[in-house]
Design a protein around this motif. Structure first.
Motif, short mmCIF file in Angstrom:
data_model
loop_
_atom_site.label_atom_id
_atom_site.label_comp_id
_atom_site.label_asym_id
_atom_site.label_seq_id
_atom_site.Cartn_x
_atom_site.Cartn_y
_atom_site.Cartn_z
N GLN A 85 -17.45 -24.79 -18.49
CA GLN A 85 -16.12 -25.34 -18.64
C GLN A 85 -15.21 -24.19 -19.03
N THR A 107 -10.42 -35.62 -24.36
CA THR A 107 -9.99 -35.24 -23.01
C THR A 107 -9.28 -36.40 -22.34
N THR A 109 -7.05 -37.30 -18.27
CA THR A 109 -6.62 -36.85 -16.96
C THR A 109 -5.22 -37.38 -16.72
N ASN A 112 -1.25 -39.63 -11.65
CA ASN A 112 -0.64 -39.05 -10.45
C ASN A 112 0.87 -38.92 -10.62
N TYR A 115 1.86 -34.90 -14.10
CA TYR A 115 1.21 -33.73 -14.68
C TYR A 115 2.12 -32.96 -15.63
N THR A 141 -5.50 -26.96 -20.56
CA THR A 141 -5.74 -27.55 -19.23
C THR A 141 -7.01 -26.97 -18.65
N SER A 142 -7.70 -27.78 -17.88
CA SER A 142 -8.93 -27.32 -17.25
C SER A 142 -8.60 -26.34 -16.13
N GLY A 145 -12.34 -28.10 -11.85
CA GLY A 145 -12.77 -29.49 -12.01
C GLY A 145 -11.70 -30.43 -11.53
N ALA A 146 -11.70 -31.64 -12.07
CA ALA A 146 -10.74 -32.66 -11.66
C ALA A 146 -9.32 -32.20 -11.96
N PHE A 147 -8.43 -32.32 -10.97
CA PHE A 147 -7.04 -31.93 -11.16
C PHE A 147 -6.41 -32.80 -12.23
N SER A 149 -6.94 -32.50 -15.51
CA SER A 149 -7.75 -32.63 -16.73
C SER A 149 -7.13 -31.81 -17.85
#
Length: 185
Positions: A85, A107, A109, A112, A115, A141-142, A145-147, A149
């Motif tokens: 990660q 965490t 997400t 849509n 962001y 922010t990640s 991985g998943a947008f 996150s």
């Protein structure tokens, strides 16, 4: 960690952290997970300024024969392949040179189309918790991985500080208002 050899794996994880720190030149911390993931989850953690710095350290490790030999010799102590990660810290407060003993991790997400608003909220939330508790806080922010996150880390030196954090979350009206703001983010 291999559940049947957990304590050996913990000792080996610490040894590996020291070895990797000596080879890479990075400060590496070892953490055991208490809640939320399998109880045998171990983590190695470091702070870097860039992905380039991290890649240079990874190249040093991959190129070190003693490191590779150690990994092969101790593989039976660990279950499954490691996962990684990488988080880019957007905002932080009360950071110490040496990591805290305990960290909570939260965490989410971003919804849509939300962001940018979620990032702004994440910073606001991180700053609120830092001011309300005086604890180390980070929002990031990640990197992969998943947008969308995102995550918050709160560091404490002892478990009583974690109890105080939970009490603040349960009783602070300002925190409750803040959480309500996140509903559509």
């Amino acid at each position: 960690a291999n559940p049947q050899r957990y304590f050996e794996a913990v000792e080996a994880a610490v040894e590996l952290g020291h070895m990797a720190a000596n080879i890479s030149g990075l400060q590496i911390s070892v953490f055991a997970t208490r809640y939320g993931e399998p109880g045998t989850t171990l983590r190695w953690s470091t702070r870097v300024e860039s992905q380039a710095e991290l890649q240079a350290a990874m190249d040093k490790l991959a190129g070190d024969p003693a490191y590779r030999k150690w990994l092969e010799a101790h593989a039976e102590l660990f279950a499954g392949a490691p996962t990684s990660q990488l988080t880019s810290i957007v905002s932080a407060a009360n950071i110490t040179p040496v990591p805290r003993r305990f960290y909570t991790v939260l965490t989410a997400t971003a919804a849509n189309g939300k962001y940018a608003d979620a990032i702004a909220f994440g910073v606001k939330g991180q700053q609120f918790v830092a001011e309300a508790t005086g604890l180390t806080t980070m929002f990031g922010t990640s990197v992969f991985g998943a947008f969308g996150s995102v995550g918050w880390l709160t560091g404490a030196d002892d478990a009583s500080q974690l109890d105080e954090l939970r009490a603040m979350e349960a009783t602070n009206p300002g925190y409750h208002e803040l959480v309500a703001e996140a509903a559509d983010l």
